[in-house]
Design an enzyme around this catalytic site. Structure first.
Site, PDB file in Angstrom:
ATOM      1  N   ASP A 175      -0.109 -38.010 -11.396  1.00  0.00           N
ATOM      2  CA  ASP A 175       1.275 -38.175 -11.830  1.00  0.00           C
ATOM      3  C   ASP A 175       1.380 -38.944 -13.149  1.00  0.00           C
ATOM      4  OD1 ASP A 175       0.371 -40.532 -10.687  1.00  0.00           O
ATOM      5  OD2 ASP A 175       1.708 -40.435  -8.978  1.00  0.00           O
ATOM      6  N   ASP A 208       6.769 -46.454   0.369  1.00  0.00           N
ATOM      7  CA  ASP A 208       7.639 -45.511   1.091  1.00  0.00           C
ATOM      8  C   ASP A 208       6.854 -44.313   1.637  1.00  0.00           C
ATOM      9  OD1 ASP A 208       7.097 -44.003  -1.149  1.00  0.00           O
ATOM     10  OD2 ASP A 208       9.180 -43.765  -1.782  1.00  0.00           O
TER      11      ASP A 208
HETATM   12  C1  F6R Z   1      -0.191 -43.329  -8.593  1.00  0.00           C
HETATM   13  C2  F6R Z   1       0.001 -42.754  -7.263  1.00  0.00           C
HETATM   14  C3  F6R Z   1       0.759 -43.528  -6.229  1.00  0.00           C
HETATM   15  C4  F6R Z   1       0.040 -44.810  -5.827  1.00  0.00           C
HETATM   16  C5  F6R Z   1       0.851 -45.580  -4.798  1.00  0.00           C
HETATM   17  C6  F6R Z   1       0.203 -46.908  -4.456  1.00  0.00           C
HETATM   18  O1  F6R Z   1      -0.912 -42.457  -9.422  1.00  0.00           O
HETATM   19  O2  F6R Z   1      -0.444 -41.672  -7.020  1.00  0.00           O
HETATM   20  O3  F6R Z   1       0.961 -42.701  -5.105  1.00  0.00           O
HETATM   21  O4  F6R Z   1      -1.224 -44.489  -5.297  1.00  0.00           O
HETATM   22  O5  F6R Z   1       2.131 -45.815  -5.301  1.00  0.00           O
HETATM   23  O6  F6R Z   1       0.261 -47.755  -5.551  1.00  0.00           O
HETATM   24  P1  F6R Z   1      -0.433 -49.180  -5.521  1.00  0.00           P
HETATM   25  O7  F6R Z   1      -1.896 -48.949  -5.421  1.00  0.00           O
HETATM   26  O8  F6R Z   1      -0.057 -49.818  -6.838  1.00  0.00           O
HETATM   27  O9  F6R Z   1       0.106 -49.889  -4.331  1.00  0.00           O
END
Ligand code: F6R
Length: 258
Positions: free
Chosen positions: A63, A132
Site C-alpha cells: 500500500d 482495526d
Molecule cells: C502497511 C500495512 C498495514 C500495517 C498495519 C500494522 O504497509 O500493510 O496493514 O501492517 O497497519 O501497522 P503497525 O506495524 O505500524 O502496527
C-alpha cells in the site's frame, strides 16, 4: 494456518527474517509482497543483517498513501528505501510500491495488478495487522475478493498511524492505494507478523474467530499456506496456545527454525 509464538518481538522478527531468507535462497528470483509499519522495523533490520542475495528478487508493497510524494519521509516508498532497499542488493527497478501521486489512480491500480501478474504472481506475502483488523489498508467491510484499489482510511487507522505525522491523526492522509484482500490471497504463501499487547485482541479475533469482512485479516484463514508469527504479548488472547507451541516444537518443517 500455523501459529508460532516467540518470547519477544525480536525473536518473532528473527524467525520471519530466517523464513524469508530461506525462501530467497531456495528461489533467488522470489517475488516478495512487503508491508510497512512499526512491526516490520525490527524484521527489516534483521533481514538486512542476514546478508542474503536479493539481486534477482522482486518486491511489491501492499500500500501507499494517496497524495504523499515518494521522497517525503512519510511515504511508504521512502520507508521501504530507508528501512530495507538501501541496505540489501535488490535492484531498485525490481521494487514496486503503488504510486499514490498518479494523476489517474484507477489506471495506477490496474497497472499494479498487471505488474504482479506479469512477474508471475507473489511467492511470499508479508502482512502486519492494523488495530482495526486490516491487512494492507483493507479497512472493515473490504470485500474478501477485492483487488488493488483506492480506499478511505478509518479514524482508527488514522489514529494508529498518527505518530508518523507529528502525533496528529488529522494530518494522516484520508485515502490510500492498497492491494485487495483477493490480491493478497493469491500469493503462494503468507506470513503475518504481529507483536505487542495492543494487537492481542484483534489478532485473536482474526485467527480464531469467524471469517468476516469486518476484520480483513480473518481472510488469511482461507489461505492454504499461511504462517502467523507472534510474540508472547500479541498471542496473549489466543485460546489454543498449547497446541500451537506443540506444532512448532514437534513438526519437522520447523526443525531448522527452533
Ligand atoms: C502497511 C500495512 C498495514 C500495517 C498495519 C500494522 O504497509 O500493510 O496493514 O501492517 O497497519 O501497522 P503497525 O506495524 O505500524 O502496527
Amino acid at each position: 494456518m500455523e501459529i508460532v509464538i516467540r518470547p519477544d518481538a525480536d525473536a518473532a522478527a528473527a524467525l520471519v527474517a530466517q523464513l524469508i531468507g530461506a525462501r530467497v535462497c531456495a528461489k533467488p528470483n522470489l517475488v516478495l509482497g512487503l508491508a510497512t509499519g512499526r512491526t516490520m522495523e525490527p524484521l527489516y533490520d534483521q533481514l538486512a543483517a542476514l546478508g542474503v542475495d536479493f539481486s534477482r528478487s522482486h518486491s511489491f508493497n501492499l500500500d501507499e498513501y494517496v497524495g504523499v510524494p515518494p521522497d517525503n519521509p512519510q511515504s511508504y516508498r521512502h520507508y521501504m528505501n530507508e528501512r530495507l532497499f538501501d541496505r540489501i542488493n535488490i535492484e531498485r527497478d525490481n521494487t514496486h510500491v503503488p504510486d499514490g501521486m498518479a494523476a489517474d489512480l484507477g489506471a495506477e491500480v490496474a497497472h499494479y495488478e498487471r505488474l504482479i501478474k506479469d512477474v508471475g504472481g507473489i511467492d511470499l506475502q508479508l502482512l502486519g495487522i492494523g488495530d482495526d483488523g486490516h491487512i494492507g489498508f483493507n479497512e472493515p467491510l473490504s470485500a474478501l475478493m477485492s483487488r488493488t484499489r483506492e480506499k478511505a482510511l478509518t479514524p482508527k487507522t488514522r489514529r494508529q498511524n498518527a505518530a508518523m505525522f507529528g502525533g496528529d491523526p488529522d494530518r494522516v492522509p484520508k485515502r490510500a492505494l492498497t492491494m485487495g484482500v483477493g490480491t493478497i490471497l493469491e500469493a503462494r504463501e503468507i506470513i503475518l507478523l504481529a507483536t505487542g499487547a495492543a494487537k492481542a485482541g484483534i489478532l485473536a479475533k482474526a485467527v480464531e474467530g469467524p471469517i468476516t469482512a469486518m476484520i480483513s485479516a480473518s481472510a488469511v484463514q482461507l489461505h492454504p499456506r499461511c504462517k502467523v508469527v507472534l510474540d508472547a504479548a500479541a498471542a496473549s488472547a489466543l485460546s489454543q496456545k498449547e497446541y500451537y507451541d506443540w506444532i512448532f516444537q514437534n513438526e519437522p518443517e520447523w526443525e531448522a527454525f527452533r
